[in-house]
Every structure is written in C-alpha cells, then in structure tokens.
Design a protein around this motif. Structure first.
Motif, PDB file in Angstrom:
ATOM      1  N   TYR A  17     -24.449 -38.772  28.646  1.00  0.00           N
ATOM      2  CA  TYR A  17     -25.253 -38.565  29.859  1.00  0.00           C
ATOM      3  C   TYR A  17     -26.744 -38.678  29.549  1.00  0.00           C
ATOM      4  CZ  TYR A  17     -27.064 -36.300  34.063  1.00  0.00           C
ATOM      5  OH  TYR A  17     -27.753 -36.009  35.214  1.00  0.00           O
ATOM      6  N   LYS A  18     -27.171 -38.131  28.428  1.00  0.00           N
ATOM      7  CA  LYS A  18     -28.581 -38.185  28.035  1.00  0.00           C
ATOM      8  C   LYS A  18     -29.041 -39.631  27.857  1.00  0.00           C
ATOM      9  CE  LYS A  18     -31.770 -36.559  24.452  1.00  0.00           C
ATOM     10  NZ  LYS A  18     -32.193 -37.900  23.979  1.00  0.00           N
ATOM     11  N   ILE A  19     -28.222 -40.439  27.170  1.00  0.00           N
ATOM     12  CA  ILE A  19     -28.578 -41.844  26.946  1.00  0.00           C
ATOM     13  C   ILE A  19     -28.589 -42.610  28.266  1.00  0.00           C
ATOM     14  CG2 ILE A  19     -27.853 -43.993  25.815  1.00  0.00           C
ATOM     15  CD1 ILE A  19     -26.592 -42.201  23.624  1.00  0.00           C
ATOM     16  N   LEU A  20     -27.621 -42.344  29.127  1.00  0.00           N
ATOM     17  CA  LEU A  20     -27.542 -43.015  30.419  1.00  0.00           C
ATOM     18  C   LEU A  20     -28.817 -42.788  31.231  1.00  0.00           C
ATOM     19  CD1 LEU A  20     -25.837 -44.527  32.603  1.00  0.00           C
ATOM     20  CD2 LEU A  20     -25.027 -42.265  33.336  1.00  0.00           C
ATOM     21  N   ARG A  21     -29.359 -41.584  31.176  1.00  0.00           N
ATOM     22  CA  ARG A  21     -30.515 -41.220  31.989  1.00  0.00           C
ATOM     23  C   ARG A  21     -31.845 -41.677  31.388  1.00  0.00           C
ATOM     24  NH1 ARG A  21     -30.037 -38.934  37.060  1.00  0.00           N
ATOM     25  NH2 ARG A  21     -31.778 -37.548  36.585  1.00  0.00           N
TER      26      ARG A  21
END
Length: 265
Positions: A17-21
């Motif tokens: 999720y962190k990388i996606l955002r």
C-alpha cells in the motif's frame, strides 16, 4: 501494450500500500490480462504474488475469494459450483478463453469496475462484500458507487444464503466481450436486478426490482419489471452495439433471468 519501468514484490500489505501511494502512476499488478489491452506508462508495478491472496476458502457461512484468485479458479472451484446453482462459474465461463481466465484475477475485475465484467454483474445480485486494505469491509454495491481511490482489494466475500439467482449474457461471438449482461436473484420476497456492459459498469435496477412480488409471478409482471429495468438504467454506444439495441436486449435478458429464478424451487 503498457510500459512498465519498475516492478516490486512486497512481502506485506502495508508495504504494498505504501509503494502504491508513493506515485500517481504506480499500479497494482494482478495477472496483467486487462492491462495488456490498454496503453499507459506505469512507474512502478506492485506485484502481489507474495501476499498469499490466491485462494478460495469455503467457510461455514460464506465463501472467501482472495484478490489474486483467477477467473478459471472461480470457474472450477467446487464450493462455487455448488452454491446458488453454480451461477458464478456460469458467469465467468465464457470470458475470452481458458488461457485468459487462467491469468485474469477476480480482484482486478472487481476493483477496476470494468464495464464488460461478467463477474461484477452476478456478484451484485448475490450477498457480496469486498474488503479493501485502507477502506475496510463494505457491500459491493456501496463500493461501486464510491469514487475511485488508490487502495488494494484484498478479498471478495459471498455470504451463503437461500438466494436463487440467474445470469444472462449477450455476445456477438462466444469468446467476445459481452454486448450486455444481466443477473437476477431472489431471497424470499426480495429481488435484485443488475445489468452490466451497458457498456459502462454494472448497476442495480432498484426500482424495477420493487415491481416483483414475493409470491408467484405472471408473465405480465415479468415483462413490466424487465421494461422498467431498461427504462431505469442508461445505455451507451460502442463498437459492439448501440444504446437502442442494448436497451431492447435488456428487456429480453432481464425477463429471461426473472423467469429462470421464478422457476427455481
């Protein structure tokens, strides 16, 4: 085809999720079956392979489908074949071909809210919830009405009830995308009607469903509800059919689905 600059395989959902955002053009990679048909530049593709989301669990009161489960696995899984007359496997069984269904994922089809998604149409009339990493648990119909956000769909949950359902689809050829899809279900006196490939995303025809009574149906009532669904929902044009054609076929498919559900004992 899409252009992919980087690929990462995170070990945890928080990391994914962190990388996606981190960047607007970062994108979740499922089977990439749908991405191949578009044209975009992806800065970082987030591969969910290591997150253990490729499963279908037959639980006591529901069936859980991990986001990375393929359409082929939905088609062949025994619990889904046995639930509600196998209507979910029936809905996905004509999507392009077996090779395609072996890579296309359930999560991508649902989260992306594709207009041509056979799966979305049938799930809308079942007792379906979805779980998002950040957004949490919600009904599928609620999710469909929400604005698009960067999130990760982790699972699809179909609650087991005594609901009866039927699915209809119109295609120009067996392996083509649908011109129109329709699904109808009944649980006691409650009816649900969904129409997809309009060509926009599937939607419930709420007012049309209210016209169907809890008891026996006459042909006239079926026709009235089918006509109401075709009037209630908007239709558009694309290379597979015109809005007028889709509206006319909506009445046919919805009436067939209602009749099939009414005949279930």
């Amino acid at each position: 085809m899409f252009t992919l600059r980087n690929v990462v395989q995170p070990d945890t959902l928080p990391e994914a999720y962190k990388i996606l955002r981190e960047k607007k053009s970062n994108t979740i990679l499922g089977g990439c079956a749908w991405l191949r048909m578009g044209s975009q530049i992806i800065h970082t593709g987030v591969d969910l392979t290591k997150l253990g989301l490729n499963y279908i669990n037959n639980c006591t009161g529901h069936i859980e489908i991990g986001a990375m489960a393929t359409l082929r696995e939905l088609e062949t899984h025994q619990a889904l074949q046995e639930y509600c007359g196998g209507v979910v496997p029936q809905a996905v069984s004509n999507i392009i071909g077996v090779q395609f269904r072996n890579v296309a994922t359930a999560g991508a089809s649902v989260f992306s809210r594709y207009g041509f998604s056979d799966l979305l149409t049938i799930l809308l009339v079942l007792d379906t919830e979805i779980e998002l990493y950040d957004g949490g648990l919600m009904g599928l119909a609620e999710f469909m009405d929400r604005p698009r956000t960067k999130d990760i769909l982790t699972k699809i949950i179909i609650h087991k009830t005594e609901r009866r359902a039927a699915y209809q689809a119109l295609r120009n050829s067996a392996s083509d995308y649908p011109v129109l899809t329709a699904a109808v279900s009944r649980l006691g006196a409650e009816w649900q009607i969904a129409v997809g490939a309009r060509p926009t995303k599937a939607r419930l025809a709420l007012e049309a469903a209210k016209l169907l009574p809890g008891g026996d149906l006459t042909v006239a009532v079926m026709e009235q509800a089918a006509q109401a669904a075709a009037t209630e929902l908007p239709f558009g044009d694309n290379m597979r059919g015109s809005a007028e054609y889709r509206q006319a076929m909506c009445q046919v498919l919805v009436k067939r689905a209602i009749a099939e559900v009414a005949a279930c004992k």
